[in-house]
Design a protein around this motif. Structure first.
Motif, short mmCIF file in Angstrom:
data_model
loop_
_atom_site.label_atom_id
_atom_site.label_comp_id
_atom_site.label_asym_id
_atom_site.label_seq_id
_atom_site.Cartn_x
_atom_site.Cartn_y
_atom_site.Cartn_z
N THR A 527 -64.95 7.86 -39.42
CA THR A 527 -65.25 9.03 -40.34
C THR A 527 -66.62 8.91 -40.72
O THR A 527 -67.37 9.78 -41.19
CB THR A 527 -64.31 9.10 -41.71
OG1 THR A 527 -64.40 7.69 -42.07
CG2 THR A 527 -63.05 9.38 -41.62
N GLU A 528 -67.17 7.51 -41.08
CA GLU A 528 -68.47 7.29 -41.37
C GLU A 528 -69.48 6.89 -40.20
O GLU A 528 -70.61 7.40 -39.94
CB GLU A 528 -68.68 6.17 -42.33
CG GLU A 528 -67.80 6.47 -43.50
CD GLU A 528 -67.73 5.42 -44.65
OE1 GLU A 528 -68.43 4.48 -44.52
OE2 GLU A 528 -66.84 5.52 -45.55
N ASP A 529 -69.12 6.18 -39.45
CA ASP A 529 -69.95 5.68 -38.02
C ASP A 529 -69.84 6.77 -37.03
O ASP A 529 -70.56 6.66 -36.14
CB ASP A 529 -69.47 4.32 -37.57
CG ASP A 529 -69.55 3.33 -38.63
OD1 ASP A 529 -70.71 3.52 -39.71
OD2 ASP A 529 -68.95 2.39 -38.67
N ARG A 530 -68.50 7.71 -37.16
CA ARG A 530 -68.30 8.67 -36.12
C ARG A 530 -68.38 8.13 -34.77
O ARG A 530 -68.76 8.64 -33.71
CB ARG A 530 -69.42 9.86 -36.26
CG ARG A 530 -69.12 10.54 -37.57
CD ARG A 530 -70.41 11.57 -38.10
NE ARG A 530 -70.15 12.70 -37.21
CZ ARG A 530 -69.02 13.74 -37.61
NH1 ARG A 530 -68.57 13.50 -38.55
NH2 ARG A 530 -68.73 14.76 -36.84
N VAL A 531 -67.55 6.99 -34.55
CA VAL A 531 -67.18 6.48 -33.07
C VAL A 531 -65.71 6.55 -32.97
O VAL A 531 -65.04 6.50 -34.00
CB VAL A 531 -68.08 5.04 -32.96
CG1 VAL A 531 -69.38 5.12 -33.05
CG2 VAL A 531 -67.25 4.13 -33.88
N PRO A 532 -65.34 6.45 -31.76
CA PRO A 532 -63.91 6.23 -31.52
C PRO A 532 -63.65 4.90 -32.04
O PRO A 532 -64.29 3.84 -31.95
CB PRO A 532 -63.73 6.27 -30.29
CG PRO A 532 -65.07 6.83 -29.50
CD PRO A 532 -66.06 6.68 -30.63
N ALA A 533 -62.24 4.80 -32.54
CA ALA A 533 -61.80 3.40 -33.03
C ALA A 533 -60.30 3.20 -32.25
O ALA A 533 -59.61 4.14 -32.11
CB ALA A 533 -61.47 3.45 -34.50
N VAL A 534 -60.27 2.04 -31.92
CA VAL A 534 -59.13 1.53 -31.29
C VAL A 534 -58.33 0.43 -31.94
O VAL A 534 -59.09 -0.64 -32.44
CB VAL A 534 -58.98 1.17 -29.65
CG1 VAL A 534 -57.89 0.84 -29.14
CG2 VAL A 534 -59.63 2.51 -28.93
N VAL A 535 -57.20 0.76 -32.43
CA VAL A 535 -56.47 -0.38 -33.07
C VAL A 535 -55.08 -0.96 -32.34
O VAL A 535 -54.32 -0.27 -31.91
CB VAL A 535 -55.78 -0.13 -34.44
CG1 VAL A 535 -55.11 -1.17 -35.16
CG2 VAL A 535 -57.10 0.36 -35.40
N HIS A 536 -55.46 -2.26 -31.84
CA HIS A 536 -54.40 -2.76 -30.72
C HIS A 536 -53.49 -3.42 -31.60
O HIS A 536 -53.69 -4.65 -32.27
CB HIS A 536 -55.06 -3.84 -29.84
CG HIS A 536 -54.15 -4.42 -29.04
ND1 HIS A 536 -54.74 -5.37 -28.06
CD2 HIS A 536 -52.83 -4.26 -28.60
CE1 HIS A 536 -53.57 -5.81 -27.29
NE2 HIS A 536 -52.69 -5.31 -27.77
N VAL A 537 -52.05 -2.87 -31.70
CA VAL A 537 -50.94 -3.44 -32.48
C VAL A 537 -50.24 -4.10 -31.35
O VAL A 537 -49.57 -3.52 -30.66
CB VAL A 537 -50.29 -2.16 -33.19
CG1 VAL A 537 -49.07 -2.97 -34.18
CG2 VAL A 537 -51.19 -1.58 -34.18
#
Length: 548
Positions: A527-537
């Motif tokens: 939302t702020e940096d506007r880069v994709p994010a991946v959370v590896h669970v």
């Protein structure tokens, strides 16, 4: 008209159809079209594999209702693209695929990368067109868009021989062909009113293509005004908001008993947009009584996929029918409140994260707690994207859908959709919060499209559920061949490190204590940096589904 190549005329025709973005993997077989795109103002989103191309185009079609446009080369490119064509066919999504072909003189000589598009795509596309006359280039574009959009939507394939598209033509741009929404006659509406007013247990089943936000709102408001339970077809849960007091749940895998009973026991069933296909009918077993009263509102006169009785068909899209419902008021009718409350209450209970959340194996993070931490961050208009597998149940169970379109998924069971689908939605609606959930097996099928996301500015949040296995197939395996696990186990990389290598935010979760902080950091990244994010669970392999 000024002379230009057929390839350039195709691009001009795309612009006339309102196309602002195409998805492609380049090939020497359609260089002239690529050249036409150069200074056209149409964005060419270059993907990393042709499956990603057609998945992105299909997601665009689902999101906007307008054909997504894909471009690939012949032979291997076309074969890789086929997966998205099958998806668009079974999901009734408008899509136009342009495929470069060998020169006309090289046909039927087993030339380099030669194939027959009619034989390859003929069973899975509404039309297969091959351009042999440069003067008809724009006509073929108009025909492809009309065929992809009209009736029951679907994919259309246009073959472009590399020599034909370089030839000059002075043919004009052919304007778009209007697509009818059908109509609801006065007699239809009067008879439907009478059927509903006399019903003891009416219900509405919503699904299929050709919806708009306005149509979804109108159908929902009609059901809410009169207290009629609404059941959603599989992967169509966003036609009625999750918060609606008439939302009686979704059919398909993981459905509740009460939702199925609503569908089966309704004495008048109004089907809007979709059909009683194999998924809502549980393999053609539910709602198959020949005496059942089924009113089918569907723009497809052939009612492809439908099973069971048809009391009456109204040949209209959800758009035309929604307008008619906005003016329809029922008179006196039986009290439907008890009939409504049972499935609605059952559905609400399914959204409750159980008290047993956190009871997971050491070295893993509980997906129920991950969803509990994520949901408060999701805005009301968040878009949720997922492909196929048990991992989809985490979002499907706990994330309430907002206004249409907010759920983008697949009905044909294809894997690998989550990343390219989320990228496509984020590109089309960059201010929207886009959340995708992927299994470890599914993520590895198209994770390379994170590079596309970074190059073109998409920024979805992707949660990868890593239980070290193809979980859905493992579950089937245990049912049919207990204790004999075969071919379903995976050894995975660190997906967070992979994500950072692409320039995305990447984080790894293997303790419940870290969940809230990691989710908050990932949300800030998109939302702020506007880069994709991946959370590896790192997920407990014994907890394949919510509530287990």
């Amino acid at each position: 008209m000024a002379q230009q190549s057929a390839g350039h005329l195709i691009v001009e025709s795309l612009k006339a159809h309102g196309v602002e973005r195409v998805f492609s993997v380049p090939g020497e077989s359609f260089l002239d079209v690529l050249d036409g795109l150069y200074d056209s103002g149409v964005q060419n989103v270059v993907c990393r594999q042709e499956g990603g191309v057609t998945y992105m185009a299909e997601a665009h079609g689902k999101l906007t209702g307008r054909p997504g446009v894909a471009m690939v080369t012949r032979g291997p490119g076309a074969s890789n693209a086929f997966v998205g064509i099958h998806l668009a066919w079974q999901d009734s999504t408008p899509l136009v695929l342009f495929v470069g072909l060998v020169p006309v003189a090289h046909r039927e000589r087993e030339a380099f990368q030669e194939f027959d598009p009619h034989q390859w795509f003929g069973s899975q596309a509404k039309r297969v067109l091959v351009l042999d006359d440069p003067d008809r280039a724009s006509e073929y574009v108009a025909e492809a868009f009309f065929a992809a959009s009209s009736g029951r939507p679907g994919p259309v394939v246009v073959g472009l021989p590399e020599d034909v598209i370089t030839r000059q033509t002075d043919a004009p741009v052919v304007q778009p062909v209007p697509v009818t929404e059908g109509a609801v006659g006065r007699e239809d509406l009067a008879d439907l009113r009478a059927a509903l007013e006399s019903a003891q247990r009416p219900a509405i089943l919503v699904g299929g293509p050709r919806w708009t936000p306005e149509a979804a709102r109108q159908v929902t408001e009609f059901a809410e005004r009169h207290g009629i339970p609404v059941v959603s077809d599989w992967r169509a849960a966003d036609r009625v908001p999750g918060t609606s007091p008439v939302n009686a749940g979704e059919t398909g895998y993981g459905r509740s008993r009460e939702t199925v009973e609503t569908l089966e026991n309704a004495d008048v069933l109004l089907v809007v947009g979709g059909t009683l296909s194999d998924i809502p009918t549980d393999g053609f077993t539910v709602r198959q009584d020949p005496a059942a009263v089924n009113w089918i509102v569907n723009i497809d006169s052939s009612l492809r996929q439908h099973s069971g009785a048809v009391t009456r068909q109204i040949l209209a899209s959800p758009v035309a029918f929604g307008r008619a419902l906005a003016e329809l008021e029922l008179g006196e009718h039986p009290d439907w409140s008890a009939w409504l409350e049972t499935p609605v209450a059952a559905r609400r209970r399914r959204f409750e994260i159980p008290a047993t959340a956190g009871n997971n194996a050491e070295g893993t993070a509980d997906m129920e707690l991950v969803m509990k931490a994520l949901i408060p961050h999701l805005p009301e208009d968040a878009a949720v994207v997922y492909g196929s597998g048990n991992h989809t149940a985490w979002a499907n169970t706990y994330v309430p859908t907002g206004a249409f379109p907010s759920q983008l998924s697949v009905r044909n069971g294809t894997m690998g959709y989550s990343v390219p689908g989320a990228v496509s939605v984020s590109l089309e609606q960059p201010e929207r919060f886009v959340f995708a959930i992927a299994g470890d097996g599914e993520f590895l099928m198209n994770s390379q499209e994170l590079a596309t996301a970074r190059q073109f500015g998409a920024h979805p949040l992707i949660i990868v559920v890593d239980n070290g296995q193809f979980g859905t197939i493992r579950a089937h395996q245990e049912n049919h061949y207990p204790g004999r696990v075969s071919g379903t186990q995976l050894q995975n990389p660190d997906f967070a490190t992979v994500a950072r290598g692409y320039g995305a935010f990447g984080a790894r979760l293997e303790r419940n204590e870290d969940i809230e902080g990691v989710i908050a950091d990932a949300v800030r990244a998109v939302t702020e940096d506007r880069v994709p994010a991946v959370v590896h669970v790192l997920a407990d392999p014994a907890k394949l589904l919510p509530g287990m």
